[in-house]
Design an enzyme around this catalytic site. Sequence first.
Site, PDB file in Angstrom:
ATOM      1  N   VAL A 182     -11.102   7.028  41.298  1.00 52.41           N
ATOM      2  CA  VAL A 182     -11.038   7.828  39.909  1.00 52.41           C
ATOM      3  C   VAL A 182     -12.145   7.291  38.859  1.00 52.41           C
ATOM      4  O   VAL A 182     -12.751   8.294  38.629  1.00 52.41           O
ATOM      5  CB  VAL A 182      -9.767   7.242  39.132  1.00 52.41           C
ATOM      6  CG1 VAL A 182      -9.625   8.180  37.926  1.00 52.41           C
ATOM      7  CG2 VAL A 182      -8.415   7.711  40.185  1.00 52.41           C
ATOM      8  N   VAL A 240     -16.277  17.191  20.439  1.00 51.31           N
ATOM      9  CA  VAL A 240     -15.833  15.812  19.728  1.00 51.31           C
ATOM     10  C   VAL A 240     -16.328  15.636  18.160  1.00 51.31           C
ATOM     11  O   VAL A 240     -15.925  15.221  17.439  1.00 51.31           O
ATOM     12  CB  VAL A 240     -16.035  14.488  20.457  1.00 51.31           C
ATOM     13  CG1 VAL A 240     -15.876  13.119  19.702  1.00 51.31           C
ATOM     14  CG2 VAL A 240     -15.143  14.269  21.747  1.00 51.31           C
ATOM     15  N   LYS A 293       0.068   3.099  36.285  1.00 51.66           N
ATOM     16  CA  LYS A 293       1.479   2.972  36.028  1.00 51.66           C
ATOM     17  C   LYS A 293       2.130   1.828  36.245  1.00 51.66           C
ATOM     18  O   LYS A 293       3.158   1.354  35.386  1.00 51.66           O
ATOM     19  CB  LYS A 293       2.123   4.052  37.244  1.00 51.66           C
ATOM     20  CG  LYS A 293       1.827   3.676  38.730  1.00 51.66           C
ATOM     21  CD  LYS A 293       1.562   4.548  39.608  1.00 51.66           C
ATOM     22  CE  LYS A 293       0.398   4.246  40.416  1.00 51.66           C
ATOM     23  NZ  LYS A 293      -0.224   5.230  41.199  1.00 51.66           N
ATOM     24  N   VAL A 342       1.115   8.915  35.109  1.00 52.04           N
ATOM     25  CA  VAL A 342       2.392   9.717  35.699  1.00 52.04           C
ATOM     26  C   VAL A 342       1.444  10.917  36.126  1.00 52.04           C
ATOM     27  O   VAL A 342       1.005  11.781  35.267  1.00 52.04           O
ATOM     28  CB  VAL A 342       3.184   9.809  34.771  1.00 52.04           C
ATOM     29  CG1 VAL A 342       4.370  10.749  35.327  1.00 52.04           C
ATOM     30  CG2 VAL A 342       3.804   8.558  34.301  1.00 52.04           C
ATOM     31  N   GLY A 362      -5.441   9.752  54.680  1.00 49.16           N
ATOM     32  CA  GLY A 362      -5.818   8.788  53.632  1.00 49.16           C
ATOM     33  C   GLY A 362      -4.655   9.164  52.602  1.00 49.16           C
ATOM     34  O   GLY A 362      -5.127   8.333  51.560  1.00 49.16           O
ATOM     35  N   GLU A 419      -1.259   4.607  52.102  1.00 44.96           N
ATOM     36  CA  GLU A 419      -1.784   3.234  52.069  1.00 44.96           C
ATOM     37  C   GLU A 419      -1.479   2.786  53.651  1.00 44.96           C
ATOM     38  O   GLU A 419      -0.767   2.744  54.146  1.00 44.96           O
ATOM     39  CB  GLU A 419      -1.541   2.207  51.309  1.00 44.96           C
ATOM     40  CG  GLU A 419      -1.526   2.694  49.721  1.00 44.96           C
ATOM     41  CD  GLU A 419      -3.210   2.575  49.171  1.00 44.96           C
ATOM     42  OE1 GLU A 419      -3.663   1.627  49.689  1.00 44.96           O
ATOM     43  OE2 GLU A 419      -3.457   3.231  48.294  1.00 44.96           O
ATOM     44  N   ASP A 474       6.464   3.221  43.494  1.00 38.53           N
ATOM     45  CA  ASP A 474       5.437   3.945  42.734  1.00 38.53           C
ATOM     46  C   ASP A 474       6.185   4.867  41.733  1.00 38.53           C
ATOM     47  O   ASP A 474       5.989   5.187  40.848  1.00 38.53           O
ATOM     48  CB  ASP A 474       4.411   4.869  43.783  1.00 38.53           C
ATOM     49  CG  ASP A 474       3.461   5.749  43.041  1.00 38.53           C
ATOM     50  OD1 ASP A 474       2.666   5.085  42.509  1.00 38.53           O
ATOM     51  OD2 ASP A 474       3.895   6.848  42.947  1.00 38.53           O
ATOM     52  N   LYS A 517       6.677   5.415  37.668  1.00 40.69           N
ATOM     53  CA  LYS A 517       6.404   6.688  36.841  1.00 40.69           C
ATOM     54  C   LYS A 517       7.602   7.234  36.218  1.00 40.69           C
ATOM     55  O   LYS A 517       7.627   7.719  35.015  1.00 40.69           O
ATOM     56  CB  LYS A 517       5.900   7.800  37.747  1.00 40.69           C
ATOM     57  CG  LYS A 517       4.601   7.465  38.482  1.00 40.69           C
ATOM     58  CD  LYS A 517       4.247   8.323  39.610  1.00 40.69           C
ATOM     59  CE  LYS A 517       3.049   7.896  40.273  1.00 40.69           C
ATOM     60  NZ  LYS A 517       2.480   8.505  41.559  1.00 40.69           N
ATOM     61  N   GLY A 523      -5.711  11.919  43.304  1.00 43.33           N
ATOM     62  CA  GLY A 523      -6.982  12.354  43.677  1.00 43.33           C
ATOM     63  C   GLY A 523      -8.002  12.227  42.476  1.00 43.33           C
ATOM     64  O   GLY A 523      -7.465  12.343  41.563  1.00 43.33           O
TER      65      GLY A 523
END
Length: 429
Positions: free
Chosen positions: A14, A33, A105, A132, A187, A190, A201, A205, A302
């Site tokens: 990320v 901005v 999270k 989330v 992928g 894990e 997980d 969330k 992703g």
Amino acid sequence: MREIGVGLLGLGVVGSEVAHILLQRSERLSEQVGASVTLKKALVRDLAKRRTYPFPPELLTVNVDEIFNDPSIDIVIELVGGEQPALDYIRRAITGDKHVVTANKEVIAKNGYRLLSLATQHEVDLRYEASVCSGIPVLSPLQQDLAANEISAIRAIVNGTTNYILTKMAREDLPYEQALREAQELGYAEPDPTNDVEGIDAAYKLAILASLAFHTPVRPSEVSREGISNLDPKDFTYAHELGYAVKLLAIAKQRGETLEARVHPALTPLDTQLATVDGVYNAVQVEGDLVGTLVFYGRGAGGRPTSSTVVADVLTIARNIAMGGIIKPRMELNRRIPIAPMFEIVTRYYFRLSVADQPGVLAQIARVLGDHRISISSVIQKELDEAAQTAQIVILTHPSVEQSVQSAVAELAALPLVNRVGALIRVEH
Ligand code: NAP
Ligand code: HSE
């Protein structure tokens, strides 16, 4: 033009996308901005590691102090992941009067309430939209656009890995282990898939979603949880014949003065939108008293989808800084709704029993269910194995109390004519 400095912790899946967008789209983002948004430093563990994009070497550091001690950095983005040192980094940023954006999270589900209080004390913002469902904006709509509603229920598919595995099992009649292996090869899962397949997980969330939707702190440890590893492809076929898909649902519902918060596989009617969410996609269905039913749908994982919400949070904070506004994190968790114990929930159930194919077996099963005040909605006998003289009995119940169902299942499993209780899956309408 005022310059707003950004420090990034983590340059992985990320972080790399976030850094790339902040660098590549710097001009356009700054125009939006009304101030220049400048990525100053990015923390990594290994300076020599090959990165997704050719970042300037001077951007990278292994020394986190270069970010925390830099007064020109106004916003810290935490994308390290895991509980520690991410939690310490977030605390350190807040106490150093820096605004924080995170996609973490685990940290937010376990510590969000305390971190938001700390952020309020320091008059900085803490935003976590990407924690989330990655790229799907759902936390911000819950806090802003749906604020006038009383939310009565959230039903969601929040884990892409398990949804991919369940989709494979349903479409290709694959056993769980094989579908998991394929998810690992691609992928999605894990090498240690526990967090995803055991619903951990999803519970993080759901705790975040439910806290915001019902304005009450919900801890992940209060979410009842059951994973997908015991599911059998047979049940996907039988469920489909009965008009249902099998999904790992995260459910939070107001029930009287209490809140149900649970993650488990559920039979989901085929004519609902949640049943059509396949592969690694996520969806969150929200029921509000004014708006009715809404479904937020999209990619739940992703680097690029997650960077979309992370950068949006950065821009929101930057805009507030540029306008000189007083920035306060929204923390309207001003209710205290107790979480209902799982044994009290009332729902319909799907059972599959492997039984001896002998006279009287159905009568025995019906007696046990009747003794526990469980009413049968439909019963089907499937798959007679003539050699073994066994059959599969599939039963759908009317709404029943979880505790009664669990007691009945234990009693059924002990009947001499019942070889095994092959499945017990809750139904969610
Ligand atoms: P990742 O690929 O494992 O990247 C983690 C980054 O943090 C790496 O750059 C690593 O440095 C750095 N790092 C880890 N521990 C560190 C430490 N102790 N000190 C300094 N740097 C450290 O993780 P990710 O997939 O990008 O996930 C980041 C966060 O986003 C997590 O909270 C995750 O739950 C969340 N998220 C991810 C997704 C997704 O699809 N991946 C979706 C939604 C939310 P090196 O590169 O040098 O090893
Ligand atoms: N492991 C998560 C999933 C990634 O499969 O949905 C995004 O949080």
